[in-house]
Every structure is written in structure tokens, then in C-alpha cells.
Design a protein around this motif. Structure first.
Motif, short mmCIF file in Angstrom:
data_model
loop_
_atom_site.label_atom_id
_atom_site.label_comp_id
_atom_site.label_asym_id
_atom_site.label_seq_id
_atom_site.Cartn_x
_atom_site.Cartn_y
_atom_site.Cartn_z
N GLU A 2 50.45 35.65 62.00
CA GLU A 2 50.31 34.39 62.75
C GLU A 2 50.60 34.64 64.22
OE1 GLU A 2 49.17 31.49 64.01
OE2 GLU A 2 49.34 31.00 61.88
N TYR A 3 49.55 34.58 65.02
CA TYR A 3 49.69 34.73 66.47
C TYR A 3 49.52 33.41 67.20
CZ TYR A 3 49.28 39.76 65.56
OH TYR A 3 49.47 41.05 65.10
N GLY A 4 49.33 32.32 66.47
CA GLY A 4 49.15 31.02 67.08
C GLY A 4 47.72 30.70 67.47
N ASP A 5 46.77 31.60 67.15
CA ASP A 5 45.36 31.37 67.48
C ASP A 5 44.70 30.45 66.46
OD1 ASP A 5 43.61 33.28 65.43
OD2 ASP A 5 45.66 33.94 65.75
N SER A 6 43.48 30.02 66.77
CA SER A 6 42.72 29.18 65.84
C SER A 6 41.42 29.83 65.40
CB SER A 6 42.42 27.82 66.50
OG SER A 6 41.75 27.99 67.74
N GLY A 7 41.27 31.12 65.65
CA GLY A 7 40.06 31.83 65.26
C GLY A 7 39.66 32.82 66.34
N VAL A 8 38.40 33.24 66.29
CA VAL A 8 37.88 34.22 67.25
C VAL A 8 36.54 33.72 67.78
CG1 VAL A 8 36.85 36.53 67.43
CG2 VAL A 8 39.08 36.24 66.35
N LEU A 9 36.31 33.93 69.08
CA LEU A 9 35.05 33.59 69.73
C LEU A 9 34.33 34.88 70.11
CD1 LEU A 9 36.41 30.74 72.01
CD2 LEU A 9 35.01 30.46 69.94
N LEU A 10 33.06 34.98 69.73
CA LEU A 10 32.24 36.16 69.97
C LEU A 10 31.17 35.81 71.00
CD1 LEU A 10 31.78 37.18 66.24
CD2 LEU A 10 33.42 38.12 67.87
N LEU A 11 31.03 36.66 72.01
CA LEU A 11 30.16 36.35 73.14
C LEU A 11 29.17 37.48 73.37
CD1 LEU A 11 31.26 34.96 76.58
CD2 LEU A 11 30.01 37.13 76.50
N THR A 12 27.93 37.08 73.64
CA THR A 12 26.93 38.01 74.16
C THR A 12 26.23 37.34 75.34
OG1 THR A 12 25.29 37.21 72.56
CG2 THR A 12 26.50 39.19 71.98
N ALA A 13 25.82 38.14 76.31
CA ALA A 13 25.13 37.63 77.49
C ALA A 13 24.53 38.82 78.23
CB ALA A 13 26.09 36.86 78.40
N GLU A 14 23.80 38.52 79.28
CA GLU A 14 23.25 39.55 80.14
C GLU A 14 23.60 39.21 81.59
OE1 GLU A 14 20.96 37.94 77.83
OE2 GLU A 14 21.74 39.47 76.44
N ARG A 15 23.79 40.27 82.38
CA ARG A 15 23.93 40.04 83.82
C ARG A 15 22.54 39.74 84.38
NH1 ARG A 15 26.23 44.10 88.59
NH2 ARG A 15 26.08 42.53 90.25
N PRO A 16 22.41 38.72 85.22
CA PRO A 16 21.07 38.39 85.72
C PRO A 16 20.42 39.58 86.41
CG PRO A 16 22.63 36.65 86.26
CD PRO A 16 23.44 37.79 85.70
N ALA A 17 19.12 39.73 86.16
CA ALA A 17 18.38 40.81 86.80
C ALA A 17 18.31 40.57 88.29
CB ALA A 17 16.97 40.90 86.20
N ALA A 18 18.28 41.66 89.04
CA ALA A 18 18.20 41.54 90.49
C ALA A 18 16.88 40.90 90.89
CB ALA A 18 18.34 42.92 91.12
N PRO A 19 16.89 39.98 91.84
CA PRO A 19 15.63 39.35 92.27
C PRO A 19 14.71 40.37 92.93
CG PRO A 19 17.43 38.78 93.77
CD PRO A 19 18.05 39.48 92.60
N ALA A 20 13.45 40.15 92.77
CA ALA A 20 12.47 41.05 93.40
C ALA A 20 12.58 40.94 94.91
CB ALA A 20 11.06 40.70 92.93
N VAL A 21 12.42 42.07 95.59
CA VAL A 21 12.46 42.11 97.05
C VAL A 21 11.05 41.88 97.58
CG1 VAL A 21 13.01 43.48 99.08
CG2 VAL A 21 14.42 43.65 97.02
N SER A 22 10.89 40.81 98.36
CA SER A 22 9.56 40.50 98.92
C SER A 22 9.28 41.40 100.10
CB SER A 22 9.50 39.03 99.35
OG SER A 22 9.71 38.18 98.25
N ALA A 23 8.06 41.80 100.25
CA ALA A 23 7.65 42.61 101.39
C ALA A 23 7.69 41.77 102.66
CB ALA A 23 6.27 43.18 101.17
N ALA A 24 8.09 42.36 103.75
CA ALA A 24 8.11 41.67 105.04
C ALA A 24 6.67 41.37 105.46
CB ALA A 24 8.80 42.53 106.08
N PRO A 25 6.48 40.31 106.26
CA PRO A 25 5.13 39.97 106.73
C PRO A 25 4.45 41.19 107.36
CG PRO A 25 6.70 38.28 107.38
CD PRO A 25 7.50 39.40 106.81
N GLY A 26 3.22 41.39 106.96
CA GLY A 26 2.47 42.50 107.51
C GLY A 26 2.66 43.82 106.78
N GLN A 27 3.56 43.82 105.74
CA GLN A 27 3.77 45.03 104.96
C GLN A 27 3.20 44.86 103.55
OE1 GLN A 27 7.94 45.92 104.96
NE2 GLN A 27 8.02 46.40 107.15
N GLY A 28 3.04 45.97 102.87
CA GLY A 28 2.60 45.94 101.48
C GLY A 28 1.09 45.81 101.36
#
Length: 267
Positions: free
Chosen positions: A241-267
């Protein structure tokens, strides 16, 4: 049979933080005796949940993964032994580091064999032998403050952030460092004791803890992640008995890095 000892009286003074506990003196033998000498229903639930995540990845497809606050619990390291090419077990306490290194250098205790048998039954890509799965583990002494952001393809943390501090802000900061440790698009996998107050192992000192529930986890992780999923395991009456009420299990992902837009006149 469970140990139905009375709850630990909770302090009314200043909140104790991670630095206020002597983690070098963590009672490894008592902790193992209370929690991991036998395969408990809670362990089965956590292993089943985590194995589902690791099965998403082809063998050897994760160059580097993390077990944050590894402690003496070997089954999260076992589970990573097929998908991960290198597993960093980051552990702050001298006692925990000694135990991990001894298990890796001299072979695991017989009591861990049922844990590995279950892991392998759920993920047949794991090696035949536990020692081979753990061959990829590298034990490092350190804390979340030592993590280099974006270093890992997957980070795992089991019963750590909520059981090292009484301060909700420090809990959130530890979870933030955990999220930041994976690269953009990387996977996060964690277990938390639900609503556990500060606690005692055996007859030793009282260790600091921050009682958390699903709302608290969503408040911390939702702004930092995508694909957040939280499931709950009921309290396991075969454990002390540790005083807890159960266990919570978590999964997630770190957000992907946003795409880098080319500067005007490039690409």
C-alpha cells in the motif's frame, strides 16, 4: 499477499524537491522485494501496453532510445531490446547504478526471467535470451538536467517524475525535459502512479511524491505533444500500500518540426 501498512503521514511544511532526497541511498533490495521479485498483475498490464508500442517498430529501427530514471526495474529495458540499437539507462542514484551494472555484467537475477518470458511472448522479435536483449543497454549516471534535447528516437519513463518531488511545477519541468529529449516526431512512453502521495519503501525514510491524475498529465503533456493517449490500470491489491489509486499509462509523440519555407526568390 499485499502489505497493507498505514499511509505515510504527509508533511505540512515546505515542499520537498528532487534535490532534497538522497537518491544514492535508494533502498534497492527493499524496492525489489516489494515490487519485482514476483510478476504482479500490474507488471503484466504495463508490459502489455509497452510491448504494443515497441511492436510498431521494426527490429533495429530505433538508433537510440532512453530510459529516464531507470532505477532497478529491468523490464522497460528488456522491452526495448528488439527495436532499439542502443538503450541509454539514465539513473541518478549510486545504488541504482550499481545494481544495473551488476545485472548487465554478471547476468540478471532469476526473478527477472518470468518478466522476460512475458516480454518475448508479446514481442517475438526480442532475442531468445534476456542477456542478449540487455546487451544494448548503456548505464549512465545522471538526471533529466543532463539530457541533450532531441537526442533520442524514443524515450521511456516509468514511475519517475511523480515519485521524486512534491512540487507540481518541478514535476511539470521533469516531464518537459522528458518530452524534449526525443527528436521531433519521436515517441514518448511512460507510466505514472495515480494519486500517490509521498511514500515509504520498507522501513526506510519517506520519499517525496507528487500525486497526479489524468487531468494533471493532460495539462502537462497536451501542450507539448501530439497523439496523446492515456489509459488506466486498476490498483493492484497484490502490491504494498503506497496510497495510490492505480497506474496511468501514456503514449504520445513530440510534434514534428515545421517545414522550412524557402525565402522569396529561392527554390
Amino acid at each position: 499477499m499485499s502489505d497493507r501498512r498505514p499511509p505515510v503521514p504527509q508533511a505540512t511544511g515546505p515542499l520537498r524537491r528532487n534535490k532534497d532526497a538522497d537518491w544514492d541511498a535508494w533502498p534497492v533490495d527493499d524496492y525489489l522485494a516489494e515490487n519485482y521479485r514476483l510478476l504482479h498483475p500490474l507488471d503484466v498490464g504495463v508490459i502489455r501496453h509497452h510491448a504494443t508500442v515497441y511492436r510498431r517498430f521494426a527490429p533495429g529501427s530505433l538508433p537510440r532510445t532512453l530510459e529516464l530514471g531507470a532505477g532497478p526495474n529491468l523490464y522497460p529495458l528488456m522491452l526495448a531490446g528488439a527495436a532499439s540499437l542502443r538503450i541509454d539507462a539514465l539513473e541518478p542514484g549510486a545504488a541504482g547504478v550499481r545494481y544495473l551494472r551488476a545485472q548487465l555484467d554478471h547476468g540478471v537475477d532469476d526473478s527477472w526471467e518470468p518478466f522476460y518470458a512475458l516480454c518475448r511472448s508479446l514481442d517475438p522479435a526480442l532475442p531468445d535470451r534476456c542477456a542478449e536483449a540487455l546487451r544494448r543497454v548503456r548505464v549512465r549516471r545522471g538526471t533529466a538536467a543532463d539530457l541533450e534535447p532531441g537526442s533520442y528516437d524514443l524515450a521511456s519513463m516509468n514511475f519517475v517524475a511523480e515519485s521524486v518531488t512534491e512540487d507540481a511545477e518541478e514535476f511539470a519541468a521533469l516531464c518537459g525535459a522528458f518530452v524534449a529529449a526525443v527528436r521531433p516526431g519521436g515517441t514518448l512512453l511512460a507510466s505514472f502512479m495515480e494519486r500517490m502521495p509521498s511514500y515509504r519503501i520498507g522501513t526506510g525514510p519517506v520519499w517525496p511524491a507528487c500525486p497526479v491524475d489524468e487531468h494533471a498529465l493532460r495539462s502537462v503533456f497536451a501542450p507539448r505533444t501530439t497523439g496523446l493517449r492515456i489509459t488506466r490500470l486498476a490498483k493492484d491489491s497484490t502490491l504494498p500500500e503506497y496510497g495510490d489509486s492505480g497506474v496511468l499509462l501514456l503514449t504520445a509523440e513530440r510534434p514534428a518540426a515545421p517545414a522550412v519555407s524557402a525565402a522569396p526568390g529561392q527554390g
